[in-house]
Motif scaffolding. Sequence first.
Motif, PDB file in Angstrom:
ATOM      1  N   GLN A  45       8.397 -14.531  -3.904  1.00  0.00           N
ATOM      2  CA  GLN A  45       7.503 -14.089  -4.768  1.00  0.00           C
ATOM      3  C   GLN A  45       7.889 -13.561  -6.163  1.00  0.00           C
ATOM      4  O   GLN A  45       9.030 -13.225  -6.117  1.00  0.00           O
ATOM      5  CB  GLN A  45       6.809 -12.802  -4.132  1.00  0.00           C
ATOM      6  N   PRO A  46       7.266 -14.312  -7.137  1.00  0.00           N
ATOM      7  CA  PRO A  46       7.892 -13.981  -8.400  1.00  0.00           C
ATOM      8  C   PRO A  46       7.963 -12.446  -9.137  1.00  0.00           C
ATOM      9  O   PRO A  46       7.145 -11.678  -8.611  1.00  0.00           O
ATOM     10  CB  PRO A  46       6.879 -14.707  -9.513  1.00  0.00           C
ATOM     11  N   GLN A  47       9.015 -12.266  -9.402  1.00  0.00           N
ATOM     12  CA  GLN A  47       9.253 -11.020 -10.357  1.00  0.00           C
ATOM     13  C   GLN A  47       9.287 -10.914 -11.760  1.00  0.00           C
ATOM     14  O   GLN A  47       9.845 -11.829 -12.255  1.00  0.00           O
ATOM     15  CB  GLN A  47      10.391 -10.120  -9.884  1.00  0.00           C
ATOM     16  N   LEU A  48       8.278 -10.310 -12.423  1.00  0.00           N
ATOM     17  CA  LEU A  48       8.190 -10.578 -13.899  1.00  0.00           C
ATOM     18  C   LEU A  48       8.680  -9.305 -14.579  1.00  0.00           C
ATOM     19  O   LEU A  48       8.482  -8.276 -14.288  1.00  0.00           O
ATOM     20  CB  LEU A  48       6.398 -10.715 -14.188  1.00  0.00           C
ATOM     21  N   CYS A  49       8.997  -9.766 -15.974  1.00  0.00           N
ATOM     22  CA  CYS A  49       9.307  -8.616 -16.936  1.00  0.00           C
ATOM     23  C   CYS A  49       7.815  -8.442 -17.584  1.00  0.00           C
ATOM     24  O   CYS A  49       7.474  -9.170 -17.925  1.00  0.00           O
ATOM     25  CB  CYS A  49      10.425  -9.111 -17.886  1.00  0.00           C
ATOM     26  N   LEU A  50       7.758  -6.805 -17.534  1.00  0.00           N
ATOM     27  CA  LEU A  50       6.428  -6.578 -17.775  1.00  0.00           C
ATOM     28  C   LEU A  50       6.403  -6.762 -19.526  1.00  0.00           C
ATOM     29  O   LEU A  50       5.405  -7.029 -19.907  1.00  0.00           O
ATOM     30  CB  LEU A  50       6.295  -4.959 -17.703  1.00  0.00           C
ATOM     31  N   PHE A 206       2.154   3.682  -3.722  1.00  0.00           N
ATOM     32  CA  PHE A 206       1.848   4.635  -4.816  1.00  0.00           C
ATOM     33  C   PHE A 206       1.079   3.762  -5.718  1.00  0.00           C
ATOM     34  O   PHE A 206       0.413   4.250  -6.773  1.00  0.00           O
ATOM     35  CB  PHE A 206       3.087   5.328  -5.609  1.00  0.00           C
ATOM     36  N   VAL A 207       1.311   2.399  -5.945  1.00  0.00           N
ATOM     37  CA  VAL A 207       0.646   1.516  -7.002  1.00  0.00           C
ATOM     38  C   VAL A 207      -0.951   1.353  -6.616  1.00  0.00           C
ATOM     39  O   VAL A 207      -1.569   1.181  -7.414  1.00  0.00           O
ATOM     40  CB  VAL A 207       1.509   0.176  -7.089  1.00  0.00           C
ATOM     41  N   THR A 234      13.104  -0.087 -13.264  1.00  0.00           N
ATOM     42  CA  THR A 234      12.369   0.136 -12.368  1.00  0.00           C
ATOM     43  C   THR A 234      11.412  -1.203 -12.040  1.00  0.00           C
ATOM     44  O   THR A 234      11.094  -1.894 -12.897  1.00  0.00           O
ATOM     45  CB  THR A 234      11.530   1.181 -12.719  1.00  0.00           C
ATOM     46  N   ILE A 235      11.036  -1.431 -10.815  1.00  0.00           N
ATOM     47  CA  ILE A 235       9.902  -2.588 -10.625  1.00  0.00           C
ATOM     48  C   ILE A 235       8.834  -1.908  -9.684  1.00  0.00           C
ATOM     49  O   ILE A 235       9.213  -1.073  -8.554  1.00  0.00           O
ATOM     50  CB  ILE A 235      10.650  -3.845  -9.767  1.00  0.00           C
ATOM     51  N   ALA A 236       7.699  -2.216 -10.113  1.00  0.00           N
ATOM     52  CA  ALA A 236       6.607  -1.773  -9.167  1.00  0.00           C
ATOM     53  C   ALA A 236       6.087  -3.047  -8.154  1.00  0.00           C
ATOM     54  O   ALA A 236       5.963  -4.192  -8.624  1.00  0.00           O
ATOM     55  CB  ALA A 236       5.419  -1.502  -9.925  1.00  0.00           C
ATOM     56  N   GLU A 237       5.949  -2.694  -7.009  1.00  0.00           N
ATOM     57  CA  GLU A 237       5.516  -3.778  -5.907  1.00  0.00           C
ATOM     58  C   GLU A 237       4.018  -3.525  -5.765  1.00  0.00           C
ATOM     59  O   GLU A 237       3.395  -2.431  -5.813  1.00  0.00           O
ATOM     60  CB  GLU A 237       6.432  -3.616  -4.843  1.00  0.00           C
ATOM     61  N   GLY A 238       3.336  -4.732  -5.365  1.00  0.00           N
ATOM     62  CA  GLY A 238       1.955  -4.544  -4.822  1.00  0.00           C
ATOM     63  C   GLY A 238       0.917  -4.377  -5.983  1.00  0.00           C
ATOM     64  O   GLY A 238      -0.085  -3.885  -5.927  1.00  0.00           O
ATOM     65  N   VAL A 239       1.331  -5.030  -7.195  1.00  0.00           N
ATOM     66  CA  VAL A 239       0.244  -4.848  -8.411  1.00  0.00           C
ATOM     67  C   VAL A 239      -0.618  -5.771  -8.177  1.00  0.00           C
ATOM     68  O   VAL A 239      -0.244  -7.086  -7.986  1.00  0.00           O
ATOM     69  CB  VAL A 239       1.079  -5.217  -9.874  1.00  0.00           C
ATOM     70  N   GLU A 240      -1.812  -5.597  -8.175  1.00  0.00           N
ATOM     71  CA  GLU A 240      -3.095  -6.355  -7.829  1.00  0.00           C
ATOM     72  C   GLU A 240      -3.935  -6.425  -8.825  1.00  0.00           C
ATOM     73  O   GLU A 240      -4.758  -7.284  -8.736  1.00  0.00           O
ATOM     74  CB  GLU A 240      -3.549  -6.074  -6.506  1.00  0.00           C
ATOM     75  N   THR A 241      -4.075  -5.365  -9.681  1.00  0.00           N
ATOM     76  CA  THR A 241      -5.257  -5.336 -10.781  1.00  0.00           C
ATOM     77  C   THR A 241      -4.485  -5.214 -12.192  1.00  0.00           C
ATOM     78  O   THR A 241      -3.491  -4.691 -12.403  1.00  0.00           O
ATOM     79  CB  THR A 241      -6.226  -4.282 -10.503  1.00  0.00           C
ATOM     80  N   GLU A 255       9.483  -3.787 -14.660  1.00  0.00           N
ATOM     81  CA  GLU A 255       9.257  -5.220 -13.670  1.00  0.00           C
ATOM     82  C   GLU A 255       8.293  -4.918 -12.937  1.00  0.00           C
ATOM     83  O   GLU A 255       7.774  -3.740 -12.534  1.00  0.00           O
ATOM     84  CB  GLU A 255      10.370  -5.530 -13.110  1.00  0.00           C
ATOM     85  N   VAL A 256       7.451  -6.109 -12.434  1.00  0.00           N
ATOM     86  CA  VAL A 256       6.279  -6.056 -11.710  1.00  0.00           C
ATOM     87  C   VAL A 256       6.386  -7.178 -10.783  1.00  0.00           C
ATOM     88  O   VAL A 256       6.740  -8.253 -11.316  1.00  0.00           O
ATOM     89  CB  VAL A 256       4.948  -6.047 -12.698  1.00  0.00           C
ATOM     90  N   GLN A 257       5.547  -6.925  -9.882  1.00  0.00           N
ATOM     91  CA  GLN A 257       5.330  -8.034  -8.607  1.00  0.00           C
ATOM     92  C   GLN A 257       4.223  -7.755  -7.883  1.00  0.00           C
ATOM     93  O   GLN A 257       3.957  -6.458  -7.675  1.00  0.00           O
ATOM     94  CB  GLN A 257       6.579  -7.815  -7.918  1.00  0.00           C
TER      95      GLN A 257
END
Length: 279
Positions: A45-50, A206-207, A234-241, A255-257
């Motif tokens: 699963q990609p991890q992106l720089c916000l 939490f996300v 920090t990276i946030a997991e489960g970003v859907e919206t 970062e986000v994923q």
Amino acid sequence: RAKRDGRNGYCFFTGEMQAQSVRALELENALRRALKRQQLSLHYQPQLCLGSGRVIGAEALLRWQHPQLGAVSPAEFIPIAESSGLILEIGEWVLREAAGQLRRWLDAGLPPLRMAVNLSSVQFRHADLPELVSRIMAEAGLAPEMLELELTEGVALTDPLGAIAVMADLNARGVRLSIDDFGTGYSSLSYLKKFSAYKLKIDRSFVRDLTEDPEDKAIVNAIISLARSLGLQTIAEGVETEGQLALLREQGCDEVQGFLFSRPLPAEGFAAFVCQHVA
Ligand code: C2E
Ligand code: MG
Ligand code: MG
Ligand code: MG
């Protein structure tokens, strides 16, 4: 009653408990053969720089496709692998496969990426882990800094001092440590200070309601400030919206994923995703 309901002295089991333990035993036996029969694979699963929107890494996630049972979720089979000890062999395979895949991507011309691998607390308590990790990275011709190990706070539950020593060893070898599902465990902040962590991974719980629930918003905010004051990423997991993404940006998450960007993908799909995002 005992005679009618159960055999072999298992009469104290309820029907449901018995069905569950039969399934667990079945899975354990099947799992024993899964590696040899090449039923295990990794998705990425990609991890992106916000800030830049660039793909900077991948999280390797284990998949098990059984010919009769179909796809079995890691949430179900990882605990079985842990309690049976199979996780050591499986975990070593995961590390080697993930490192080998990163090597192949780099050889194929993909930009430098970091590979994040989940580690069980059972693997973590195994004496050879730091040495094994160094060896696998060297064999793949990769700098140790390209590997990130995702640990949960639970690794420090039974033997905090031992765990802290292993973290320091891995850290000294250049491997990065990320605390997975951060905020859901029991570890105290005084432990966190000693964890040699590089990154906190904000738990999906939490996300999820970030945009509606002021308390979750406050918690995420607090985790990001804590990380910043301790010099952690920090990276946030489960970003859907998009809404969640906007709030995370506002709060300064690095970062986000999550499904908003991509589901976990087979290796070829991941490479295609990276290429699209470079162009
Ligand atoms: P985790 O490390 O916290 O991984 C994140 C899980 O959330 C993954 O589930 C991923 O597919 C899922 N996910 C990612 N983005 C989203 C999203 O936007 N929305 C939702 N609803 N879910 C999302 P998965 O692949 O089923 O893995 C579950 C857990 O199994 C992992 O949680 C990890 O604890 C464990 N696991 C997976 N692979 C391995 C492995 O190789 N070794 C070990 N020890 N554990 C593993
Ligand atoms: Mg993880
Ligand atoms: Mg996680
Ligand atoms: Mg999780």
